[in-house]
Design an enzyme around this catalytic site. Sequence first.
Site, mmCIF file in Angstrom:
data_model
loop_
_atom_site.group_PDB
_atom_site.id
_atom_site.type_symbol
_atom_site.label_atom_id
_atom_site.label_comp_id
_atom_site.label_asym_id
_atom_site.label_seq_id
_atom_site.Cartn_x
_atom_site.Cartn_y
_atom_site.Cartn_z
ATOM 1 N N HIS A 1 33.168 128.621 63.149
ATOM 2 C CA HIS A 1 32.154 128.224 64.135
ATOM 3 C C HIS A 1 32.099 126.709 64.333
ATOM 4 O O HIS A 1 31.359 126.241 65.206
ATOM 5 C CB HIS A 1 30.773 128.717 63.712
ATOM 6 N N ASP B 1 36.553 138.394 62.089
ATOM 7 C CA ASP B 1 35.156 138.247 61.699
ATOM 8 C C ASP B 1 34.293 138.916 62.771
ATOM 9 O O ASP B 1 34.695 139.005 63.939
ATOM 10 C CB ASP B 1 34.814 136.763 61.599
ATOM 11 N N HIS C 1 31.649 137.813 64.115
ATOM 12 C CA HIS C 1 31.157 136.807 65.049
ATOM 13 C C HIS C 1 32.328 136.143 65.754
ATOM 14 O O HIS C 1 33.379 135.890 65.142
ATOM 15 C CB HIS C 1 30.344 135.734 64.320
ATOM 16 N N ASP D 1 32.376 140.997 57.717
ATOM 17 C CA ASP D 1 31.040 141.303 58.206
ATOM 18 C C ASP D 1 30.995 142.258 59.392
ATOM 19 O O ASP D 1 29.914 142.565 59.905
ATOM 20 C CB ASP D 1 30.273 140.018 58.526
#
Length: 336
Positions: A116, A154, A156, A242
């Site tokens: 990120h 991931d 996200h 996740d």
Amino acid sequence: MKVVFSPVFKLHKPPYSHPEAPDRLDAVLKGAEEAGAAVQAPRAREDVWNLVSLAHERGYIEFVRRLCKEDYAQIDGDTYVSSGTCEAAALAVSAMADAVDAGETVLLAVRPPGHHAGFVGRALTAPTQGFCIFNTAAIGALYKGEGVAVVDIDVHHGNGTQEILYDKDLLYISTHQHPATLYPGTGYPDEVGTSKGEGFNVNIPLPPLTGDDAYAEAVEEVIEPILRQYDPKIIIVSLGWDAHRDDPLANMGLTINGYLRAISTILKLQKPTIFLLEGGYNRDVLRRGTAALIRLVDKGEEAAGEAPSKTDAKVYERFRRELGEVKRHVSKHWRL
């Protein structure tokens, strides 16, 4: 399969209860031990800050280094810095560069996560940096240069990786929970890259509760053909556990079977593959996922230890619509 780890990565410590905490690595190491993997310590490279500057502006780097002189500091509501953060983050970048140089398939059990983090920290329209400090995956891609593929699994969207690589002809593929339903709110199919990077940014948003069966279709119909056409020299996998149905921070329906399907596809290319730990906040999933990954790499075993998940009919309808939208944009650049 070699696992790269150092206790230094646990020096990045939260000032309060936080999902991204040092004990995540304890779970990863337990999984590695169960699978019989060799654990090796990385070396600190003298050129590490020059490596970090491949992806981040100097002002941001110096900002983080100043914060590391304090016991604890907050970059934003999600992202913290402790006195050991810079040492941990720099060693993670060193480990990535050495793995790229070695051309081996390896698991980097490192912290803090990075996908990120953009040029100056917070990337694109995200409200925070999402626990991330330096973008280790993007740094590895830029360090290697031509022929690198980054595959981000991931839950996200890797908004920082996208931002950094967006105008580069380095392949970035991300599967993630639909951005309308989860941080960071980016990663739509029409975000395809710009300039010489046009077509090299591939986003595959997935509806919440997508199961292993639908995920396998996304891998087979989009990821696999693009990777084969791109024919990477090396692959960096931003590995977040996740998207598993038991993770507390998202709402996907995968089991470890879904991950193994994607990873198996990547391994069949027979290219050096660097698995870089990103997210994943259920400690048991981290342990079991790590063990399953290593057994797949070392022995070709695809036993996940849990039954595959199936996608609900209404969710599957949304998935097919989303995948159709992905194909509409991607097929302008790749044969599907």
